[in-house]
Design a protein around this motif. Structure first.
Motif, mmCIF file in Angstrom:
data_model
loop_
_atom_site.group_PDB
_atom_site.id
_atom_site.type_symbol
_atom_site.label_atom_id
_atom_site.label_comp_id
_atom_site.label_asym_id
_atom_site.label_seq_id
_atom_site.Cartn_x
_atom_site.Cartn_y
_atom_site.Cartn_z
ATOM 1 N N HIS A 194 0.830 -1.203 0.000
ATOM 2 C CA HIS A 194 0.000 0.000 0.000
ATOM 3 C C HIS A 194 0.866 1.256 0.000
ATOM 4 C CE1 HIS A 194 -3.702 2.189 1.908
ATOM 5 N NE2 HIS A 194 -3.243 2.784 0.840
ATOM 6 N N TRP A 195 1.673 1.408 1.116
ATOM 7 C CA TRP A 195 2.420 2.666 1.216
ATOM 8 C C TRP A 195 3.603 2.720 0.255
ATOM 9 C CZ3 TRP A 195 7.370 1.735 2.572
ATOM 10 C CH2 TRP A 195 7.661 0.665 3.446
ATOM 11 N N ASP A 243 0.307 3.952 -3.015
ATOM 12 C CA ASP A 243 0.121 5.352 -2.620
ATOM 13 C C ASP A 243 0.840 6.323 -3.555
ATOM 14 O OD1 ASP A 243 -1.105 7.091 -0.459
ATOM 15 O OD2 ASP A 243 0.963 7.824 -0.538
ATOM 16 N N PHE A 268 -1.258 8.576 -5.372
ATOM 17 C CA PHE A 268 -1.998 9.556 -4.584
ATOM 18 C C PHE A 268 -1.107 10.635 -3.959
ATOM 19 C CE2 PHE A 268 -4.337 5.610 -4.590
ATOM 20 C CZ PHE A 268 -5.677 5.916 -4.497
ATOM 21 N N ASP A 269 0.187 10.355 -3.887
ATOM 22 C CA ASP A 269 1.108 11.148 -3.073
ATOM 23 C C ASP A 269 1.556 12.399 -3.817
ATOM 24 O OD1 ASP A 269 3.211 12.142 -1.580
ATOM 25 O OD2 ASP A 269 4.224 10.217 -1.339
ATOM 26 N N PRO A 270 1.294 13.601 -3.272
ATOM 27 C CA PRO A 270 1.681 14.822 -3.985
ATOM 28 C C PRO A 270 3.187 15.014 -4.098
ATOM 29 C CG PRO A 270 0.890 15.347 -1.779
ATOM 30 C CD PRO A 270 0.624 13.889 -1.995
ATOM 31 N N GLU A 271 3.964 14.183 -3.398
ATOM 32 C CA GLU A 271 5.423 14.275 -3.534
ATOM 33 C C GLU A 271 5.961 13.366 -4.634
ATOM 34 O OE1 GLU A 271 7.882 15.461 -0.251
ATOM 35 O OE2 GLU A 271 6.592 14.289 1.074
ATOM 36 N N MET A 272 5.105 12.549 -5.201
ATOM 37 C CA MET A 272 5.567 11.579 -6.196
ATOM 38 C C MET A 272 5.298 12.094 -7.615
ATOM 39 S SD MET A 272 6.822 8.860 -4.677
ATOM 40 C CE MET A 272 6.519 7.317 -5.525
ATOM 41 N N PRO A 273 6.271 11.941 -8.518
ATOM 42 C CA PRO A 273 6.050 12.415 -9.893
ATOM 43 C C PRO A 273 4.861 11.760 -10.583
ATOM 44 C CG PRO A 273 8.384 12.004 -9.502
ATOM 45 C CD PRO A 273 7.661 11.480 -8.297
ATOM 46 N N LEU A 313 -6.347 14.869 -4.331
ATOM 47 C CA LEU A 313 -6.165 14.683 -2.881
ATOM 48 C C LEU A 313 -7.487 14.577 -2.136
ATOM 49 C CD1 LEU A 313 -3.213 17.157 -2.203
ATOM 50 C CD2 LEU A 313 -3.147 14.662 -2.074
#
Lengths: 109, 193
Positions: free
Chosen positions: B155-156, B160, B163-168, B174
């Motif tokens: 999952h993480w 994720d 979903f993660d705003p830090e991932m390209p 969100l």
């Protein structure tokens, strides 16, 4: 321990700007979100002027709950996504990977 | 064949008697603490928006679902947790990325045995719906969701990233509806059966 590996492949001539952005715009906030900066690297190991270099940042968080705490804090702060958009403008590629100890590793034997 | 689901939000100061009336009139699952972004109830199988005269309901976020895939591993599932995630893939996401995202979600049950029954659906209506996908699971225990599912490295460490705003590769809005409720029956067995 979960490690977070950021690989920033920086456009030629942009290394100083990206280093400064990371130092002034990310490191303190990352620490507040529970991330520990373990190390940074440069590869190739000399700044090139006509090809990209890659800056590598290795972070860590203690465990999965701490990972989610980090992730939740970043999700609630729109400045984090804005920061990476600014960094990406200086990069030809960026990756983030998550690493754990290999559960089957026997010390290379 | 499609089915419908709604997230129901009560009005501030809703009359408790009227709420009890609504609860008895519809198959409502009351959301448990920890729910995010989806109001007070999940209404699976909704066929009418809300019985007329229910001014105590502030919002009914109804979606029409078209199944991509799902598995009912335990048709006699008798509880205790049904979880629903409604999400919106950003409109400029490449089709191949959307397909990869859907494949990643549907691989989760292979890595997380606590997921008993599951379904991934596209939201096909109403046209104004803000959601694009619905990801539903059923668990034998709340820990199945809060520990096995949430803390799984699959999952993480993989899912994720969408979903993660830090991932390209982030491409999911969100704003999510992550809701779950207690149940003594399988919604998905009925829906997929």
């Amino acid at each position: 321990m979960i490690r977070i590996l950021d690989e920033l492949t920086v456009a030629p001539g942009q290394l100083a700007e990206v280093r400064q952005l990371m130092a002034e715009g990310y490191t303190a906030g990352a620490a507040e979100r529970g991330m520990t900066l373990e190390h940074t690297w440069l590869t190739p190991p000399v700044e090139l002027f006509d090809q990209p270099n890659t800056l590598v940042y290795l972070w860590s968080v203690p465990d999965a709950p701490a990972w989610w705490a980090m992730r939740g804090a970043a999700g609630r702060d729109p400045r984090v996504a804005e920061f990476w958009a600014e960094v990406d403008a200086h990069c030809v590629e960026r990756q983030r990977r998550f690493l754990v100890d290999d559960p089957l590793d026997e010390g290379g034997r | 064949m499609s089915r419908k689901l709604a997230l129901v939000t009560l009005a501030d100061g809703a009359d408790s008697g009227r709420v009890a009336e609504l609860e008895s009139a519809a198959a409502l699952g009351q959301h448990l603490p920890g729910t995010v972004g989806g109001g007070h109830y999940t209404w699976d199988g909704i066929d009418e928006p809300v019985p007329s005269g229910f001014d105590d309901v502030a919002d009914v976020d109804l979606v029409e679902l078209e199944l991509i895939d799902g598995v009912v591993a335990d048709p006699s599932f008798a509880g205790e947790i049904k979880r629903t995630l409604l999400l919106r893939v950003e409109p400029d996401a490449p089709a191949e990325s959307v397909a990869a995202f859907e494949r990643d979600l549907m691989a989760m049950p292979d890595h997380i045995p606590a997921i008993v029954n599951w379904a991934l659906s596209r939201v096909v209506g109403p046209p104004a719906s803000r959601w694009t996908h619905c990801w539903e699971q059923e668990y034998y225990t709340l820990d199945g969701l809060k520990v096995d599912y949430m803390m799984s490295p699959h999952h993480w460490g993989l899912i994720d990233g969408w979903f993660d705003p830090e991932m390209p590769r982030k491409m999911v809005d969100l704003e999510l509806a992550h809701v779950y409720h207690a149940t003594d029956r399988s919604v998905l067995a009925a829906a997929l059966g």
